[in-house]
Write a protein that holds these residues in place. Structure first.
Motif, short mmCIF file in Angstrom:
data_model
loop_
_atom_site.label_atom_id
_atom_site.label_comp_id
_atom_site.label_asym_id
_atom_site.label_seq_id
_atom_site.Cartn_x
_atom_site.Cartn_y
_atom_site.Cartn_z
N GLN A 91 0.77 -1.21 0.01
CA GLN A 91 -0.10 0.02 0.00
C GLN A 91 0.91 1.25 0.01
O GLN A 91 0.14 2.26 -0.32
CB GLN A 91 -0.78 -0.09 1.30
N ARG A 92 1.98 1.26 0.60
CA ARG A 92 3.05 2.16 0.67
C ARG A 92 4.10 2.48 -0.32
O ARG A 92 4.88 3.06 -0.58
CB ARG A 92 3.73 2.21 1.96
N TRP A 93 3.83 1.66 -1.65
CA TRP A 93 4.46 1.87 -2.78
C TRP A 93 4.29 3.23 -3.44
O TRP A 93 3.12 3.89 -3.11
CB TRP A 93 4.01 0.96 -3.85
N PRO A 94 5.22 3.89 -4.06
CA PRO A 94 5.03 5.52 -4.59
C PRO A 94 3.83 5.52 -5.39
O PRO A 94 3.29 6.68 -5.22
CB PRO A 94 6.45 5.69 -5.38
N SER A 95 3.27 4.44 -5.82
CA SER A 95 1.87 4.48 -6.74
C SER A 95 0.61 4.71 -5.96
O SER A 95 -0.22 4.82 -6.37
CB SER A 95 1.98 3.80 -7.77
N SER A 96 0.83 4.44 -4.61
CA SER A 96 -0.15 4.17 -3.64
C SER A 96 -1.24 3.20 -4.18
O SER A 96 -2.50 3.44 -4.30
CB SER A 96 -0.74 5.32 -3.31
N PRO A 97 -1.04 1.85 -4.60
CA PRO A 97 -1.90 1.02 -5.11
C PRO A 97 -3.21 0.61 -4.12
O PRO A 97 -2.92 0.70 -2.83
CB PRO A 97 -1.26 -0.17 -5.45
N LYS A 98 -4.22 0.25 -4.52
CA LYS A 98 -5.43 0.08 -3.62
C LYS A 98 -5.07 -1.63 -3.33
O LYS A 98 -5.04 -2.46 -4.25
CB LYS A 98 -6.58 0.10 -4.34
N VAL A 99 -4.68 -1.92 -2.15
CA VAL A 99 -4.53 -3.38 -1.50
C VAL A 99 -5.53 -4.13 -0.86
O VAL A 99 -5.68 -3.42 0.14
CB VAL A 99 -3.12 -3.57 -1.11
N ASP A 100 -5.98 -5.02 -1.21
CA ASP A 100 -7.17 -5.77 -0.47
C ASP A 100 -6.66 -7.23 -0.02
O ASP A 100 -5.82 -7.65 -0.77
CB ASP A 100 -8.58 -5.93 -1.17
N LEU A 101 -7.18 -7.37 1.11
CA LEU A 101 -6.78 -8.62 1.59
C LEU A 101 -7.94 -9.51 2.02
O LEU A 101 -9.13 -8.96 2.73
CB LEU A 101 -5.99 -8.55 3.02
N VAL A 102 -8.08 -11.19 1.76
CA VAL A 102 -9.19 -11.85 1.89
C VAL A 102 -8.60 -12.96 2.29
O VAL A 102 -7.76 -13.58 1.87
CB VAL A 102 -9.69 -12.06 0.45
N THR A 103 -9.23 -13.63 3.38
CA THR A 103 -8.91 -14.90 3.80
C THR A 103 -9.91 -15.99 3.25
O THR A 103 -11.40 -15.70 2.99
CB THR A 103 -8.85 -14.98 5.30
N THR A 104 -9.57 -17.20 3.02
CA THR A 104 -10.45 -18.10 2.45
C THR A 104 -11.48 -18.55 3.67
O THR A 104 -12.18 -19.24 3.31
CB THR A 104 -9.78 -19.40 1.93
N ASP A 105 -11.21 -18.04 4.78
CA ASP A 105 -12.42 -18.83 5.87
C ASP A 105 -13.53 -18.17 5.52
O ASP A 105 -14.66 -18.96 5.91
CB ASP A 105 -11.99 -18.09 7.23
N GLY A 106 -14.01 -17.16 4.89
CA GLY A 106 -15.32 -16.86 4.56
C GLY A 106 -16.14 -17.65 3.56
O GLY A 106 -17.24 -17.72 3.46
N PHE A 107 -15.08 -18.62 3.07
CA PHE A 107 -15.66 -19.37 1.79
C PHE A 107 -15.88 -20.95 2.43
O PHE A 107 -16.28 -21.74 1.77
CB PHE A 107 -14.88 -19.39 0.52
N LEU A 108 -15.77 -21.08 3.91
CA LEU A 108 -16.09 -22.28 4.52
C LEU A 108 -17.42 -22.56 4.48
O LEU A 108 -18.64 -21.49 4.47
CB LEU A 108 -15.54 -22.22 5.84
N HIS A 109 -17.85 -23.63 4.23
CA HIS A 109 -19.51 -23.89 4.36
C HIS A 109 -19.99 -23.88 5.94
O HIS A 109 -18.85 -23.64 6.85
CB HIS A 109 -19.75 -25.52 4.14
#
Length: 316
Positions: free
Chosen positions: A112-130
């Protein structure tokens, strides 16, 4: 006597010092307080460790992102299709208690702190558990975390939507406090520049169809993958350390699924924790997680002190 053919090694091998040298002049943009905030309960990572391991990695990732963007531009010119942003997807895999969450969070903060300030999201696979209800109905509640306990078609569809540039993609929310997916609760991922996906089985290809029909796996959407490795005995020790820390904190919450373990004697709780590791987490590691290590682009091997000792980078 005929010479033996050379052994083809799929990875470049680096000591921590050798890998650290590849940082070049990449600046450190995090503080010791940032690292303390980002690390998980049982992961003692320091600012020095982050500089030695994750700064060279973010420098490498910047080259990968540039290369993938260049390949995408070539493809759009050839197909004469509209040029649109294609997110770069990073996968972080490894055993329970190995430190995947810490790695993913630190990577997100640094990227996120690259000079270009990219939008970086984080997802865990836990949400896709049944949900627990579905797992119970199917008789696989004791195999939670195994590949069959995930809604794999939904996870693949999520990655497909992200990679195609779809806006406002919904991700189910998992609560470690209640040990279940939260009904009707979702987070929105809206066209990130970089998406980090962290989970046990994200590198697993699954079974190939015998008729040869094309099939898509979650790993097909990853542009770069990281596997965090450690010896099994160390993983068990870290799991038990985390278990006892949670027993003194989150497990005491009246709404916690694990409330009863906080009320057990230390000896009984310890026996239960060992049983969970040896009957659930270890078999899943040996049968499903560890076999995917050789599919990763980068392998970070930890020692007993939880610090990374060696790095392996797949040969391009």
């Amino acid at each position: 006597m005929a010479k033996r053919p050379p052994v083809l090694a799929p990875y470049h091998h680096f000591t921590k010092a050798q890998w650290s040298d590849l940082r070049a002049d990449e600046p450190m943009t995090l503080t010791a307080e940032d690292i303390k905030r980002l690390r998980t309960l049982s992961d003692p990572i320091s600012l020095e460790e982050a500089e030695e391991i994750y700064l060279p990695l973010t420098r490498l990732l910047s080259f990968y992102v540039e290369a993938i963007q260049g390949l995408h531009n070539v493809s759009t010119r050839f197909l004469e299709t509209p040029d649109q942003k294609v997110p770069f997807i990073i996968g972080v895999a490894g055993s329970v208690a190995v430190g995947k969450s810490t790695t993913a969070r630190i990577l997100q903060a640094l990227l996120q702190r690259w000079p270009s300030s990219p939008k970086v999201d984080l997802v865990t696979t836990d949400g896709f558990l049944h949900s627990n209800a579905v797992l119970t109905e199917r008789g696989i509640m004791e195999r939670k975390g195994f590949p069959e306990s995930y809604d794999r078609p939904r996870f693949v569809q999520f990655l497909s939507d992200i990679k195609s540039g779809k806006a406002n993609v919904q991700v189910p929310v998992y609560s470690h406090l209640v040990y279940d997916v939260v009904p009707g609760s979702e987070v929105t991922i809206d066209r990130p520049d970089i998406l980090i996906v962290e989970g046990l089985n994200i590198l697993q290809p699954g079974d190939l169809p015998r008729d040869g029909k094309p099939i898509v796996f979650a790993s097909d959407f990853l542009d770069f993958s990281i596997y965090i490795d450690a010896d099994n005995d160390d993983l068990e020790a870290w799991f038990m350390e985390r278990f006892f820390r949670l027993r003194e904190t989150a497990f005491k919450d009246p709404t916690s699924f694990f409330r009863r373990f906080a009320e057990m004697s230390e000896a009984d709780a310890g026996e239960f924790g060992k049983m969970v590791w040896r009957t659930i987490n270890l078999p899943n590691l040996l049968d499903n997680v560890l076999p995917t290590r050789g599919r990763a682009d980068l392998v970070l091997k930890k020692g007993a002190n939880h610090l990374i000792e060696t790095v392996q980078l797949r040969r391009v």
